[in-house]
Scaffold this active site. Structure first.
Site, PDB file in Angstrom:
ATOM      1  N   VAL A  95       0.850  -1.196   0.000  1.00 19.12           N
ATOM      2  CA  VAL A  95       0.000   0.000   0.000  1.00 19.12           C
ATOM      3  C   VAL A  95       0.879   1.237   0.000  1.00 19.12           C
ATOM      4  CG1 VAL A  95      -1.852   1.221   1.180  1.00 19.12           C
ATOM      5  CG2 VAL A  95      -1.720  -1.274   1.326  1.00 19.12           C
ATOM      6  N   THR A 145       0.027   6.628  -3.395  1.00 15.98           N
ATOM      7  CA  THR A 145      -0.694   6.862  -4.647  1.00 15.98           C
ATOM      8  C   THR A 145      -1.359   5.599  -5.170  1.00 15.98           C
ATOM      9  OG1 THR A 145       0.874   8.620  -5.238  1.00 15.98           O
ATOM     10  CG2 THR A 145      -0.498   7.730  -7.008  1.00 15.98           C
ATOM     11  N   VAL A 189      -0.181  -1.786  -4.984  1.00 19.17           N
ATOM     12  CA  VAL A 189       0.317  -2.798  -5.913  1.00 19.17           C
ATOM     13  C   VAL A 189       0.195  -4.150  -5.220  1.00 19.17           C
ATOM     14  CG1 VAL A 189       2.271  -3.573  -7.291  1.00 19.17           C
ATOM     15  CG2 VAL A 189       1.930  -1.127  -6.896  1.00 19.17           C
ATOM     16  N   GLY A 249       9.878   3.353   7.004  1.00 15.71           N
ATOM     17  CA  GLY A 249       8.686   2.903   6.298  1.00 15.71           C
ATOM     18  C   GLY A 249       8.778   1.436   5.922  1.00 15.71           C
ATOM     19  N   ASP A 257       7.750  -0.077   3.362  1.00 17.16           N
ATOM     20  CA  ASP A 257       8.143  -0.278   1.964  1.00 17.16           C
ATOM     21  C   ASP A 257       9.656  -0.234   1.801  1.00 17.16           C
ATOM     22  OD1 ASP A 257       8.068   2.429   2.675  1.00 17.16           O
ATOM     23  OD2 ASP A 257       7.707   3.085   0.615  1.00 17.16           O
ATOM     24  N   THR A 317       5.560   8.111  -4.728  1.00 16.38           N
ATOM     25  CA  THR A 317       5.047   9.444  -4.431  1.00 16.38           C
ATOM     26  C   THR A 317       6.168  10.295  -3.848  1.00 16.38           C
ATOM     27  OG1 THR A 317       2.906   8.433  -3.964  1.00 16.38           O
ATOM     28  CG2 THR A 317       3.233  10.718  -3.238  1.00 16.38           C
ATOM     29  N   THR A 347       7.369  26.371 -23.510  1.00 17.88           N
ATOM     30  CA  THR A 347       7.149  26.280 -22.061  1.00 17.88           C
ATOM     31  C   THR A 347       6.954  24.845 -21.600  1.00 17.88           C
ATOM     32  OG1 THR A 347       6.182  28.490 -22.033  1.00 17.88           O
ATOM     33  CG2 THR A 347       5.712  27.082 -20.154  1.00 17.88           C
TER      34      THR A 347
END
Length: 257
Positions: free
Chosen positions: A7, A10, A13, A107, A109, A132, A184
């Site tokens: 988790v 964003t 998976v 974390g 992850d 993220t 730009t």
């Protein structure tokens, strides 16, 4: 089968393993307000679309950096798969010595990535996860988690630029042909993409020196959503492994079953 769920802020998976073989993997948006029933029905739909019977799932392991879902997804696992899952956190055996000042701050992850990378590639190594946030993690030759760095991800920077400027447009995050852009849109893309490539290489370079190593002795592994875009241009990254986190979850499950 083993269901592994990562988790992120964003995306969520997840995938299913048959022993050590990853059979399927999927990516869905992280919705903090979804209930366990909503997630359960979504998982069941995805499984059945691919011809997988949810009853074939015998084990579940979850890692999460999103506190509101730390209860939701385990509750989903219990209700829809009949399995009390392993949740990566304090008390779970990772096989890795965490050298952080407070190991509980790292974390899930980052630990999962480090476990997988050390198992697959050996140390010393540096893992760069393009999520993220972009996380940099250093692991010693002996397999100790040494620490690392965290920066805002490229998407966060792009959105902040659009929100905080009056005239700059929101652009697709893509690599332009040249650094010296002629419009730009390409100018913003140049600053974002080439700027992040430079930042990634500089942080890796400094980490290698602090580890007392050189670029030939350290394995540099990239993973995460934007790894192909940024890491493929890096002078240091040696491998891009998009399934690193799922593999780490499988390894940690094996160490705790």
């Amino acid at each position: 089968m083993l269901l592994v769920i990562d988790v992120g802020n964003t995306n969520i998976v997840f995938g299913v393993y048959d022993d050590k073989e990853l059979l399927y993997d999927w990516r869905i948006a992280t919705e903090r307000d979804r209930t366990s029933d909503e997630y359960g029905l979504l998982f069941e739909q995805i499984f059945r679309y691919h011809g997988i019977n949810p009853k074939e799932v015998k084990d579940v392991i979850i890692s999460s950096v999103v506190p509101p879902l730390m209860h939701t997804l385990p509750a989903m696992s219990i209700k829809y798969f009949g399995i009390d899952p392993i949740v990566v956190g304090p008390g779970v055996k990772t096989g890795m010595n965490i050298k952080y000042d407070n190991p509980r701050e790292v974390g899930a992850d980052r630990i999962v990535n480090a476990v997988a990378a050390y198992e697959k590639y050996g140390g010393p190594l540096i893992i760069v996860d393009f999520g993220t946030a972009i996380t940099f993690c250093a692991v010693s030759k002996e397999g100790d988690y040494l620490g690392g760095a965290i920066t805002p991800g490229i998407k966060i920077s792009s959105e902040a630029l659009f929100m905080r400027t009056a005239k700059l447009p929101k652009v697709e995050i893509a690599k332009p042909d040249k650094v010296i852009a002629k419009n730009t849109t390409n100018s913003i893309q140049s600053g974002l993409v080439f700027g992040y490539i430079g930042m990634v290489d500089y942080i890796i370079e400094k980490m290698i020196k602090e580890m007392g190593e050189n670029e030939n002795t350290v394995n540099i592994i990239a993973t995460g959503g934007f790894s192909n875009l940024i890491a493929s241009e890096s002078r240091y990254v040696k491998n891009i492994d998009k399934m690193l986190t799922l593999e780490g979850l499988r390894i940690i499950f094996e160490r705790n079953k």
